[in-house]
Every structure is written in C-alpha cells, then in structure tokens.
Motif scaffolding. Structure first.
Motif, PDB file in Angstrom:
ATOM      1  N   PRO A  39       0.690  -1.201  -0.075  1.00 16.45           N
ATOM      2  CA  PRO A  39      -0.078  -0.021   0.146  1.00 16.45           C
ATOM      3  C   PRO A  39       0.789   1.261   0.179  1.00 16.45           C
ATOM      4  O   PRO A  39       0.320   2.244  -0.346  1.00 16.45           O
ATOM      5  CB  PRO A  39      -0.830   0.030   1.346  1.00 16.45           C
ATOM      6  CG  PRO A  39      -0.085  -1.145   2.222  1.00 16.45           C
ATOM      7  CD  PRO A  39       0.619  -2.214   1.165  1.00 16.45           C
ATOM      8  N   ARG A  40       2.084   1.079   0.359  1.00 17.52           N
ATOM      9  CA  ARG A  40       2.967   2.482   0.188  1.00 17.52           C
ATOM     10  C   ARG A  40       3.481   2.733  -1.270  1.00 17.52           C
ATOM     11  O   ARG A  40       4.078   3.756  -1.508  1.00 17.52           O
ATOM     12  CB  ARG A  40       4.120   2.004   0.993  1.00 17.52           C
ATOM     13  CG  ARG A  40       3.894   2.077   2.786  1.00 17.52           C
ATOM     14  CD  ARG A  40       5.090   1.224   3.399  1.00 17.52           C
ATOM     15  NE  ARG A  40       5.422  -0.047   2.934  1.00 17.52           N
ATOM     16  CZ  ARG A  40       6.306  -0.671   3.508  1.00 17.52           C
ATOM     17  NH1 ARG A  40       7.174  -0.025   4.237  1.00 17.52           N
ATOM     18  NH2 ARG A  40       6.862  -1.996   2.826  1.00 17.52           N
ATOM     19  N   VAL A  41       3.293   1.806  -2.101  1.00 16.27           N
ATOM     20  CA  VAL A  41       3.496   2.047  -3.404  1.00 16.27           C
ATOM     21  C   VAL A  41       2.246   2.504  -4.466  1.00 16.27           C
ATOM     22  O   VAL A  41       2.543   3.558  -5.191  1.00 16.27           O
ATOM     23  CB  VAL A  41       4.059   0.669  -4.065  1.00 16.27           C
ATOM     24  CG1 VAL A  41       4.134   0.733  -5.543  1.00 16.27           C
ATOM     25  CG2 VAL A  41       5.096   0.181  -3.525  1.00 16.27           C
ATOM     26  N   THR A  42       1.015   2.000  -4.165  1.00 14.24           N
ATOM     27  CA  THR A  42      -0.184   2.403  -4.752  1.00 14.24           C
ATOM     28  C   THR A  42      -1.109   1.952  -3.994  1.00 14.24           C
ATOM     29  O   THR A  42      -1.227   1.070  -3.497  1.00 14.24           O
ATOM     30  CB  THR A  42      -0.187   1.968  -6.303  1.00 14.24           C
ATOM     31  OG1 THR A  42      -0.864   2.944  -7.031  1.00 14.24           O
ATOM     32  CG2 THR A  42      -0.490   0.315  -6.517  1.00 14.24           C
ATOM     33  N   ASN A  43      -2.361   2.808  -4.140  1.00 13.98           N
ATOM     34  CA  ASN A  43      -3.659   2.563  -3.556  1.00 13.98           C
ATOM     35  C   ASN A  43      -4.286   1.321  -4.152  1.00 13.98           C
ATOM     36  O   ASN A  43      -4.322   1.303  -5.362  1.00 13.98           O
ATOM     37  CB  ASN A  43      -4.379   3.763  -3.376  1.00 13.98           C
ATOM     38  CG  ASN A  43      -4.478   4.595  -4.660  1.00 13.98           C
ATOM     39  OD1 ASN A  43      -4.020   5.735  -4.612  1.00 13.98           O
ATOM     40  ND2 ASN A  43      -5.701   4.192  -5.498  1.00 13.98           N
ATOM     41  N   THR A  44      -5.419   0.899  -3.606  1.00 13.87           N
ATOM     42  CA  THR A  44      -6.212  -0.135  -4.021  1.00 13.87           C
ATOM     43  C   THR A  44      -6.859   0.476  -5.431  1.00 13.87           C
ATOM     44  O   THR A  44      -7.495   1.568  -5.403  1.00 13.87           O
ATOM     45  CB  THR A  44      -7.287  -0.670  -3.205  1.00 13.87           C
ATOM     46  OG1 THR A  44      -6.617  -1.115  -1.996  1.00 13.87           O
ATOM     47  CG2 THR A  44      -8.146  -1.682  -3.762  1.00 13.87           C
ATOM     48  N   GLY A  45      -6.716  -0.301  -6.367  1.00 18.32           N
ATOM     49  CA  GLY A  45      -7.330   0.145  -7.721  1.00 18.32           C
ATOM     50  C   GLY A  45      -6.623   1.247  -8.442  1.00 18.32           C
ATOM     51  O   GLY A  45      -7.234   1.537  -9.548  1.00 18.32           O
ATOM     52  N   GLY A  46      -5.675   1.699  -7.880  1.00 21.89           N
ATOM     53  CA  GLY A  46      -4.932   2.925  -8.529  1.00 21.89           C
ATOM     54  C   GLY A  46      -3.765   2.475  -9.009  1.00 21.89           C
ATOM     55  O   GLY A  46      -3.103   1.382  -9.057  1.00 21.89           O
ATOM     56  N   GLY A  47      -3.331   3.416  -9.869  1.00 17.09           N
ATOM     57  CA  GLY A  47      -2.081   3.324 -10.794  1.00 17.09           C
ATOM     58  C   GLY A  47      -2.337   2.364 -11.977  1.00 17.09           C
ATOM     59  O   GLY A  47      -3.164   1.439 -12.084  1.00 17.09           O
ATOM     60  N   ASN A  48      -1.172   2.170 -12.663  1.00 16.65           N
ATOM     61  CA  ASN A  48      -1.277   1.228 -13.860  1.00 16.65           C
ATOM     62  C   ASN A  48      -0.013   0.886 -14.487  1.00 16.65           C
ATOM     63  O   ASN A  48       0.925   1.786 -14.114  1.00 16.65           O
ATOM     64  CB  ASN A  48      -2.325   1.794 -15.130  1.00 16.65           C
ATOM     65  CG  ASN A  48      -2.318   3.205 -15.294  1.00 16.65           C
ATOM     66  OD1 ASN A  48      -1.135   3.626 -15.323  1.00 16.65           O
ATOM     67  ND2 ASN A  48      -3.355   3.699 -15.070  1.00 16.65           N
ATOM     68  N   THR A  49       0.207  -0.146 -15.177  1.00 16.28           N
ATOM     69  CA  THR A  49       1.710  -0.571 -15.604  1.00 16.28           C
ATOM     70  C   THR A  49       1.348  -0.912 -17.101  1.00 16.28           C
ATOM     71  O   THR A  49       0.331  -1.307 -17.570  1.00 16.28           O
ATOM     72  CB  THR A  49       1.833  -1.774 -14.679  1.00 16.28           C
ATOM     73  OG1 THR A  49       0.819  -2.830 -14.788  1.00 16.28           O
ATOM     74  CG2 THR A  49       2.230  -1.293 -13.375  1.00 16.28           C
ATOM     75  N   SER A  50       2.419  -0.989 -17.747  1.00 12.36           N
ATOM     76  CA  SER A  50       2.583  -1.394 -19.186  1.00 12.36           C
ATOM     77  C   SER A  50       3.878  -1.861 -19.553  1.00 12.36           C
ATOM     78  O   SER A  50       4.888  -1.581 -18.981  1.00 12.36           O
ATOM     79  CB  SER A  50       1.995  -0.259 -20.053  1.00 12.36           C
ATOM     80  OG  SER A  50       3.265   0.653 -20.053  1.00 12.36           O
ATOM     81  N   SER A  51       3.665  -2.817 -20.632  1.00 15.03           N
ATOM     82  CA  SER A  51       4.853  -3.142 -21.452  1.00 15.03           C
ATOM     83  C   SER A  51       4.580  -3.172 -22.868  1.00 15.03           C
ATOM     84  O   SER A  51       3.619  -3.543 -23.343  1.00 15.03           O
ATOM     85  CB  SER A  51       5.235  -4.475 -21.035  1.00 15.03           C
ATOM     86  OG  SER A  51       5.740  -4.747 -19.665  1.00 15.03           O
ATOM     87  N   LYS A  52       5.639  -3.020 -23.772  1.00 13.86           N
ATOM     88  CA  LYS A  52       5.730  -2.999 -25.063  1.00 13.86           C
ATOM     89  C   LYS A  52       6.244  -4.221 -25.485  1.00 13.86           C
ATOM     90  O   LYS A  52       7.371  -4.518 -25.248  1.00 13.86           O
ATOM     91  CB  LYS A  52       6.045  -1.567 -25.624  1.00 13.86           C
ATOM     92  CG  LYS A  52       5.511  -0.493 -25.287  1.00 13.86           C
ATOM     93  CD  LYS A  52       6.138   0.656 -25.735  1.00 13.86           C
ATOM     94  CE  LYS A  52       5.619   2.189 -25.447  1.00 13.86           C
ATOM     95  NZ  LYS A  52       5.995   2.449 -23.861  1.00 13.86           N
ATOM     96  N   VAL A  53       5.159  -4.973 -26.081  1.00 13.14           N
ATOM     97  CA  VAL A  53       5.569  -6.559 -26.317  1.00 13.14           C
ATOM     98  C   VAL A  53       5.672  -6.662 -27.906  1.00 13.14           C
ATOM     99  O   VAL A  53       4.596  -6.357 -28.408  1.00 13.14           O
ATOM    100  CB  VAL A  53       4.732  -7.361 -25.592  1.00 13.14           C
ATOM    101  CG1 VAL A  53       5.006  -8.844 -25.871  1.00 13.14           C
ATOM    102  CG2 VAL A  53       4.579  -7.148 -24.185  1.00 13.14           C
ATOM    103  N   ALA A  54       6.669  -7.441 -28.433  1.00 14.13           N
ATOM    104  CA  ALA A  54       6.820  -7.707 -29.588  1.00 14.13           C
ATOM    105  C   ALA A  54       5.847  -8.969 -29.952  1.00 14.13           C
ATOM    106  O   ALA A  54       5.807 -10.191 -29.263  1.00 14.13           O
ATOM    107  CB  ALA A  54       8.146  -8.465 -30.073  1.00 14.13           C
ATOM    108  N   ARG A 143       9.623   3.929 -24.167  1.00 13.22           N
ATOM    109  CA  ARG A 143      10.423   2.827 -23.585  1.00 13.22           C
ATOM    110  C   ARG A 143       9.716   1.688 -23.242  1.00 13.22           C
ATOM    111  O   ARG A 143       8.327   1.907 -23.378  1.00 13.22           O
ATOM    112  CB  ARG A 143      10.752   3.407 -21.841  1.00 13.22           C
ATOM    113  CG  ARG A 143      11.550   4.516 -21.783  1.00 13.22           C
ATOM    114  CD  ARG A 143      13.158   4.394 -22.420  1.00 13.22           C
ATOM    115  NE  ARG A 143      14.082   5.450 -22.278  1.00 13.22           N
ATOM    116  CZ  ARG A 143      14.110   6.425 -23.107  1.00 13.22           C
ATOM    117  NH1 ARG A 143      13.354   6.316 -24.410  1.00 13.22           N
ATOM    118  NH2 ARG A 143      15.013   7.479 -23.124  1.00 13.22           N
ATOM    119  N   ARG A 144      10.051   0.365 -23.048  1.00 19.86           N
ATOM    120  CA  ARG A 144       9.468  -0.746 -23.223  1.00 19.86           C
ATOM    121  C   ARG A 144       8.520  -0.827 -21.980  1.00 19.86           C
ATOM    122  O   ARG A 144       7.379  -1.389 -21.765  1.00 19.86           O
ATOM    123  CB  ARG A 144      10.337  -1.858 -23.018  1.00 19.86           C
ATOM    124  CG  ARG A 144      11.246  -1.887 -24.486  1.00 19.86           C
ATOM    125  CD  ARG A 144      10.465  -1.679 -25.718  1.00 19.86           C
ATOM    126  NE  ARG A 144      10.260  -3.060 -26.062  1.00 19.86           N
ATOM    127  CZ  ARG A 144       9.655  -3.136 -27.246  1.00 19.86           C
ATOM    128  NH1 ARG A 144       9.216  -2.201 -28.130  1.00 19.86           N
ATOM    129  NH2 ARG A 144       8.826  -4.324 -27.585  1.00 19.86           N
TER     130      ARG A 144
END
Length: 739
Positions: A39-54, A143-144
C-alpha cells in the motif's frame, strides 16, 4: 542510480527465478501484482503498468509492437492477464495525428475525451478489455516498460506548495516535475515531449497526482519504482524527525484519545443512528478505524483546517469526496462517559451533516458544466471524530474499506507535505472536473447491476449449522453482508469463512490497518441472554454500521423420555430458546432499528408442529405454537418500521443439527421403519427424510435450502407488504392447513 539497500519504506519482492519462467505479458502481470501488494506503493485500484511487447499480427503474420496496459478498472494487486488491454502501438501512435487535426483539442475538450473511444480501434487480437484514460501516458513514452503509481511519499512532494523545487532537491535531474493536468491524451503528449527534452530522466513527478517512471525491462522498471519511492520517503522522514516528529505533527495534539473500550462503546452506540442519517438516498455500509495514525490526525490542532482543504490525488477524492466531515469538539467534551459523548456527537453531527449537504450542493452549483452528470449523493463518505477515530461509508463493505484506505493515504500525504513544505489541495474546479468527468460517469454506468440485497446487512442467529447456515449462504449469494451468529463461536466463524471464500473478501490491501469485515463475520450469541444478544448486535454495528434484517433459526428439541414425559427443567430450556430467545433478539434489534430509522425485517423460524401436535414432542410443539403467536405480537409492536414474519418448516432431516444420529434412529424406530445399526448415518437420514416426504402432497424431502429461499423473500423487498405472517415450507402438509 544508486538505490538504497536495504529498502526501509518499501519491500523488494522480485524473484528472478519466478520471473524467468514467465513470458513478456506474464512478467508485466507479475510486476503489477508486486507493486499493488504494497500500500505504500499504490492504493487499491489505483495506478497502472504497461509493457510494449513484440507480437505477431494474427492476419499478416508480421511482427508488430503491442502495448499491454492495465485496462479500465481493476486492481494491480489482483490483476490477471485478462485485466490488461492490448493495443497495436503503431495505431495508437497514429491517433496523435487524428488529435492534432481536431480544432477543438485541449486538456478538457471534447476531442480529448473522444480519443478514448478510438482506443478500441487499436485493439490487438480482438482483446475486449477497455483501455483506460491513462493509456497515452504509457503509449507515448518511448520505453518498453512503464509504471504509474500513487505512493504517499511521492504525492506528498507533488501536493506541496513548492513541489517543483522539492522534486529537484530529492531527485536532481532523474525525475522531472510537471504541473497538474488531468490524465488523458494531452498529458500523454506532454510526457512524450518531456522524455525527448530530458533523455536521461527516469521518471516524471505529476503535480498533485503521483509518479510515472520507465525502463526497458521489467526488473529495472520495478527497481526504479521502488528506488524513487524510497528516496522520497527517506527525505520526508528526515524532515519530519527534524521538525519534532509525532509531537508536532499537524500542529501538535489538541485532543486526548479515549481508551479503546470507550471508543468502541461510542462507535457501537453512534453508528446505527449515523447510518440512518447517511442512508437516505441508498443504504450505506461502514468501516471504522481508530489506529494510532488516524487518531494522531483527528486529535491534532490543524485537523479541522486540513480536512476542509480536501484531498489531493484524484484517485483519493473519487472515493472520499471533495472533503470529509470533521466534527468539532471541545477537549472537555471528551471527558464524559460514552453515552454523554454520543448525545453530544449526535447533536453536532445533525448540524454538521446538514451543513455538509448544503456545502456540497453549493460546490456542485458553482462548478457544474453544461454536460455535467446529475449531482450525486451529498452525504459525506468520511467522518472524523476527535478522540474516537474515523468512519468511512460505501455502498458495501469493500467500498467503505477502500474509502478508509484512501483517506489514510490522504492523511499521510498531508503529513509528508507539511513536513517538507505546505500541503496544497487540488483546486475545487479541477476536483469537480474529475469527480463529474463524463468518462468517469461512463465507467460507473458500465458496472454490472447490483444484486438484490446489495447494501443490506443481515444478522442470522443459528448460522453455525442447518437452516441457519443455509440462510446465511442464500442471503450472501444475493449481495447481503451477513453477520453469522451462533451459540458456538467457532461454528459461526466457519460459516462466515465459507461465505468469504465463496464471494471473496473484497478489495483492499492487507497491512493498511483498516478494520475487516468483508461479506461476513462470525460472532457468538446466546439467545437466552439479553446481554449476549446486545454485545453481538454491537459487534455487528462495529463491523458494518448497523443491520437491516435479523433472522433467528436457533432452536432446541427435547424429546420425551421413555415414560413419555419431558423433565421439568427441559420445558424451561425449550421455551427459553424457542420463544423467549426470539423475543429478546427482536426486542434488542428493535432498539437498533429505531436508532437507524430505516425499514427492517425480522424472521423467526417456527414449525409445522405449532399447528400439528405430535406424540413425543410436547414441549417443542407448544413452544413453536407460542412462537407463531410471538410473530404476530411482534409485528404489531414493531410496526410500521419493522416487518416481522415466520417461516414454518415441516421436519427437515438432512443438514439439520437437530437430527443427530441417535434421534434419527429413534424416529425410525418410532415409525417402524426398518434399519440396521451398522448403516451409515447418511443412509439413515435419507430413509427418514423420504418417510417424512411421503406424508406431504409434493412427496419431496424438505431441505434447509427450501427454508432459506422463503427467508430470502421475506428479508428483501419482494414481500414488502407482508408482516405478521407464518409462511409454511412443509411440502404440503395437509394436516397443517388453516382451519
């Protein structure tokens, strides 16, 4: 970048061996789950992540770049591959040209919002997951791997009066500050340019909002995220300690904290009344918190001022509203007993709620735009009480827990911002434009319809076995929160655990210090003791804020002895449980129902034996006849607020705690049904159930599930005009017909 090692404010959970076994999208999910688990990184339901994939184009067979990004909704901690949208990167980047050609483009323009609708045209391999408004923030950064998180420590810098200077002081040129801009296409374009202008930067600190950073592989991106958060947290804690720490936090303490027993007593007496006040539009479920961190805030000199400023991060105030309701108290008002304090709080809250609703209406009127959605519920979702703690409200337990979590995050942001500078909230108009954003409204409308008993809290007494256990499961199936009560606490908890396993504990992150509850709780209750009943109902109030229905399935059956008599003391026990117990439960529940001033339902379990006398069960039969009339008397006494009805089963053998093996054998012998002593209990039960079924018109065994269905109808709104009635669920026992 020299990362702090070991981390003190975040946990590095990465396992190279586990990650090596995963494909590119699997590593994205893995990275996301690790980030969301803290929870010190991000709240419930919050934030998002991604990767660019071949990937390989399914039509042409040609290699293409695909952006996999957490889709709309969902939670990083629990996300699976299905929670990620996938977009062809070339098509997504091509939307920049479409946007540039629009004459009405801009950060709050129709063109900006229209871009979200075009993301679906970029979907890779027919992936149906809707892309979120943050998609350009990920797609346009070259960035990837990209992480967007909401760490309290970083938001504390972002919500400071001199956020730009602090960003340079903490990160040098590794992180670039950008002022607040609503997430979307315009912000994505701004970030794209910042990366071009600062090629050696590793991240961007978004004013009022959070952190976004990147790398070209998952492990480095994850480590970068943790490292940037750790540096902000260490910077803040050093400043906080230098300024006096807890002794001077939020201007120093103004109020004392009540002892825990007194706090719980205040909550238990106050919550049902307060639930009625905030549930005028729809029923609300509470989560309370009175841990040290929240008490430090509500007791502080600056609490009222800071609470009125409202929250900063847009992810926070979508749940917490623009601001909480702070209850002003004089220090001397905390000196009395809990009952005196509750009287004071009710008076102050009545005034405070009225003013809050007026303020919210004024906020809406001042900030609304021509296309704004209609005004939402004007009641506060967070209430702060000095000396006592915080109450958070939501449409269900899961939502109220997350609301509590978010306001805890807001408190930590305010603490950090004031330690390094001065806390600054998001401007009211900007806040409104997020809260009433058409895209957010569309997300709300996409949510599945609520279940029939959503927002309701049911107390089921006797839930440890038999009919009560089945009732608890049936009500939970249609969305009710269930307080499972039984004379045996372990049995009650076992049923509650079954419900939680079946329906999930709800969203929320472990380690936040937020009180639990989930869809069910297990509690001990002896229906022959008024004190035990009151203690149990108070625990329900602490778990959920109050309740809407009480179902009593607890009962005892004492058969006649070999001479055909029932011992005198067993008569008293039978009537104490089967009759007086129902009365005591209803009488204590009525106190809470009146406090809430919300309509409610009481269901007592009686029996076909109440009208069909049977040899060998005289005490039981008489007690159930009395229980039938008790239903009618209580219906009169508790009207018009509470409906009272009964469910009268005929003999339920399978699944009933009232039919242990010895009673089954005794009944088989009484009716002359052949059996062997070495037969399995299940076989004996089935034979006896078939015998009873054959005496009915429908010729089918009567089960706990049949009774639970009748209770479900009485608890909800389907039979909202029915009270004082006994519903027979006996398979058509013609001897029990009205006469």
């Amino acid at each position: 970048m020299n990362q702090p090692d070991p981390f003190r404010h975040v946990h590095d959970l990465w396992n190279d061996s586990a990650a090596a076994r995963l494909d590119a999208v699997g590593r994205l999910v893995y990275r996301s789950n690790l980030l969301g688990s803290d929870p010190r990184v991000t709240n419930t339901g919050g934030g998002n992540t991604s990767s660019k994939v071949a990937e390989t184009d399914p039509l042409t067979g040609e290699p293409i770049d695909v952006l996999w990004v957490k889709g709309s909704g969902g939670d990083l901690r629990t996300a699976t591959r299905g929670n990620f949208a996938s977009l062809e990167q070339t098509k997504l980047l091509g939307l920049r040209k479409t946007y540039a050609a629009r004459p009405d483009r801009g950060p709050k323009s129709v063109a900006e919002d229209d871009m979200v609708g075009l993301f679906a045209h970029c979907a890779f391999n027919l992936n149906p997951r809707a892309a979120s408004i943050d998609t350009p923030l990920h797609g346009f950064i070259p960035r990837r791997c990209v992480d967007h998180t909401h760490p309290n420590a970083v938001i504390a810098l972002a919500a400071s009066a001199d956020a730009e200077r602090l960003t340079r002081e903490v990160y040098g040129d590794e992180v670039i500050y950008t002022p607040w801009l609503r997430p979307g296409f315009e912000l994505g374009l701004r970030m794209q340019q910042l990366v071009v202008d600062h090629p050696h930067a590793k991240g961007i600190l978004m004013g009022q909002h959070g952190l976004i950073n990147w790398a070209d592989d998952d492990r480095t991106c994850y480590s970068t995220t943790l490292g940037l958060i750790e540096r902000a947290a260490r910077f803040i804690e050093a400043k906080y300690a230098a300024n006096g720490g807890d002794a001077t936090a939020f201007g120093g303490p103004l109020h004392r904290t009540l002892p825990e027993v007194a706090r719980c007593a205040v909550f238990a007496k106050l919550l049902p009344w307060l639930r009625g006040q905030v549930s005028r539009r729809r029923r609300q479920v509470a989560t309370i918190q009175h841990a040290a961190a929240i008490l430090r805030f509500v007791n502080a000199t600056d609490a009222a001022r800071l609470a009125d400023l409202g929250t900063s991060c847009p992810d926070h105030f979508l749940r917490t509203k623009i601001k909480p309701l702070y209850v002003p108290l004089d220090p001397g008002e905390l000196a009395g007993d809990p009952e005196s304090l509750v009287r004071v709080l009710k008076a102050k809250l009545a005034t405070g709620l009225e003013q809050y609703r007026a303020d919210y209406a004024a906020y809406y009127a001042a900030c609304q735009r021509a296309d704004s959605p209609p005004v939402r519920d004007a009641n506060p979702t967070v209430i702060l009480i000095p000396g006592v703690g915080m109450i958070a409200w939501g449409k269900d337990k899961s939502e109220s827990r997350v609301t509590a979590e978010f306001y805890n995050c807001a408190v930590e942001v305010m603490r950090g911002a004031d330690a390094v500078s001065r806390y600054v909230a998001l401007p009211r108009q900007e806040a409104f434009d997020i809260e009433y954003w058409q895209l957010e409204e569309a997300k709300l409308r996409r949510m599945p319809p609520e279940k029939e008993l959503a927002g309701r809290v049911a107390v089921v007494i006797g839930a440890g076995s038999g009919i009560g256990r089945e009732v608890a499961h049936r009500l939970a199936k249609d969305g009710a929160h269930v307080a499972c009560a039984d004379v045996t606490a372990a049995a009650a908890q076992a049923t509650a655990d079954e419900i939680t396993t079946a329906h999930g504990a709800g969203i929320g992150v472990a380690g936040t210090g937020i009180s639990g509850g989930g869809p069910a709780v297990g509690l001990a209750c002896d229906v022959t003791s008024r004190a035990s009943i009151r203690a149990m109902l108070d625990q329900v109030a602490l778990a959920y804020g109050g309740f809407d229905a009480v179902v009593v399935t607890a009962g005892v059956f004492v058969p006649s002895d070999a001479t055909g008599h029932i011992p005198d003391d067993k008569w008293a026990v039978t009537f104490a449980v089967n009759v007086a117990g129902g009365y005591l439960v209803a009488d204590e529940a009525a106190t809470t129902f009146r406090e809430q001033c919300l309509t409610g339902s009481v269901v007592l379990t009686t029996s076909a034996n109440a009208v069909v006398p049977k040899k060998g069960s005289v005490a039981y039969d008489c007690s159930k006849a009395a229980a039938n009339h008790l239903v009618r008397e209580l219906a009169v006494e508790l009207a018009p607020l509470v409906r009272v009805n009964g469910v009268a089963p005929a003999t339920v053998v399978a699944g009933s705690a009232m039919f242990p093996r010895d009673r089954v054998i005794g009944s088989l012998a009484k009716y002359g049904i052949a059996y062997r002593d070495d037969e399995p209990t299940d076989a004996l039960v089935a034979r006896l159930a078939a015998f009873y079924a054959d005496r009915t018109l429908t010729k089918t065994p009567i089960t706990p599930a049949d009774q639970a269905e009748a209770v479900f109808l009485l608890v909800g709104d389907r039979l909202s005009k029915t009270t004082g009635q006994i519903i027979a669920v006996d398979g058509g026992l013609h001897e029990a017909f009205l006469r």
